[in-house]
Design a protein around this motif. Structure first.
Motif: not given
Length: 441
Positions: A283-301
């Motif tokens: 759709e025009p006017g949308t901006a997709g922003i992916a949250v790479e949750v894999e980075r939370l597995l071992a990266g900690g705070e």
């Protein structure tokens, strides 16, 4: 339909059970004083958003028990003796059953019977000959039966009850109300004869089936029977018997603040959500922003803080351009050694999404929350609401609530609660277009 003397009390395991009604209060807290607000409200029904589907069994039981004990106190304090309890859960049979109905019966009993009414007609879920279907497919053949937390093997509801109770309630001991019973003349006698927390499964193909069942159920309650429902949302329409919602679905843009672009948060991972997300991002006017949750597995705070900073910056930039940021968790399915680890990681991801919500630009016009657990967290943790008023539905099965006028960050903000497993491929894009109408004028 519902008697003014009978209060319909819905304990919801996520915030989407109100998807067929309007005008009532959703309670995000269940202390006695908050529960009194719901009991005293003019609406015939109230929703307590316990969010237990996101919890492990032990915490789900503790939460349900706390809700019931406070509810008992609040009902007694308000002098309400006639009420009907509903344990609202997923129409595809995922959830903590029989744990929640067992706890409710223990705390609020004695109960004469608990009814399984999973039909959600607005979403293509119906029950025929005690078999539950999704768009004509027995639900045990769908992806929902392979859920990593709430998997099951049976669509035939008596067998489902036996499976989920570990044989404590054998299939042959389950009372069946098939369509012939619902549409026949002897339903009242059947309900009045129930006792000792009998397990009952209920057919429904069309709304009139649920209307007939609800009328007889309420008459039985008024005659002294104490019942508990484990249901999807469609039977609530029959029980509450509300007039049409004041603002039609097509006109929901009238609630958008200043006609401005909004924000969309997508947490659900089911295939239907992924298809809807892909269509929305066209759709025009949308901006997709992916949250790479894999980075939370071992990266900690440190990884969490870095990821949050990146997402917040992308959201702010999209809003500054006059676009609607669509924040979504990465779609790759992750595997975990056990259910507890899976649920714990889900809470971590949801916590990150809620931090994103709390940092949304205060000038957004609306918010769409995609996914049941995500929507519950949006109300209770992202927006930190105590109660919210339900405006109605923008699509069948998709509710709209509005924050209070005195909310410190987002006053009068319309919020769409969009379940993960509801709607056609175009549905999320349709919601976006409907809410964007005022912004395009």
């Amino acid at each position: 339909m519902i008697s003014p003397a009978v209060k319909l009390v819905v304990i919801d395991d996520d915030p989407t059970g109100s998807q067929t009604v309007h005008g009532c209060l959703l309670l995000m807290q269940w202390d006695v004083e908050t529960l009194k607000l719901g009991i005293a409200d003019d609406s015939p029904l109230m929703f307590i958003l316990a969010n237990t589907r996101a919890l492990d069994p032990e915490r789900a039981a503790e939460t349900t028990r706390a809700v019931c004990r406070n509810l008992k106190t609040a009902l007694a304090a308000m002098g309400v003796a006639d009420y009907l309890l509903v344990s609202r859960s997923d129409s595809t049979l995922r959830g903590h059953y029989p744990l929640e109905t067992d706890v409710i019966a223990q705390e609020m009993g004695p109960i004469d019977a608990h009814f399984l009414v999973p039909a959600f007609l607005e979403g293509g879920r119906l029950t025929r000959d005690s078999v539950h279907y999704l768009n004509g497919v027995p639900v045990h053949e769908t992806e929902f039966a392979r859920d990593s937390v709430f998997a099951y093997r049976h669509s035939y509801l008596p067998a489902y009850v036996e499976e989920k109770t570990g044989g404590r309630i054998p299939a042959e001991a389950v009372e069946r109300l098939v369509l012939g019973d619902i549409r026949g003349e002897c339903l009242q006698e059947r309900l009045m004869a129930l006792q000792d927390n009998r397990s009952v499964v209920v057919d429904a193909e069309v709304q009139d089936d649920l209307d007939r069942f609800a009328r007889v159920l309420l008459r039985s309650v008024e005659r002294g029977k104490r019942f508990l429902l484990r249901s999807a949302a469609s039977v609530l329409t029959a029980l509450a018997d509300l007039p049409p919602q004041p603002v039609p679905a097509e006109a929901m843009a009238s609630f958008v603040r200043g006609g401005r672009p909004g924000a969309v948060i997508v947490g659900s991972h089911v295939r239907k959500t992924t298809e809807q997300l892909e269509r929305l991002l066209q759709e025009p006017g949308t901006a997709g922003i992916a949250v790479e949750v894999e980075r939370l597995l071992a990266g900690g705070e440190a990884a969490r803080a870095e990821l949050l900073t990146e997402v917040n910056a992308a959201v702010a930039a999209a809003h500054a351009r006059g676009e609607t940021p669509v924040v979504y968790t990465s779609r790759r399915e992750l595997t975990f050694p056990d259910v507890q680890t899976r649920l714990a990681f889900g809470e971590t991801v949801s916590g990150l999404l809620m931090a994103v919500e709390r940092h949304l630009p205060e000038t957004i016009g609306y918010l769409v929350s995609k996914g049941g657990i995500t929507s519950n967290d949006t109300l209770s943790r992202g927006l930190t609401l105590r109660t919210a008023r339900l405006l109605g539905q923008i699509l069948p099965g998709c509710s709209v609530v509005r924050t209070p006028a005195d909310h410190p960050d987002f006053p009068d903000l319309p919020v769409v609660l969009f379940p993960g497993n509801v709607g056609a491929k175009e549905a999320l894009a349709v919601v976006y277009r409907r809410l964007s109408r005022s912004a395009k004028k």
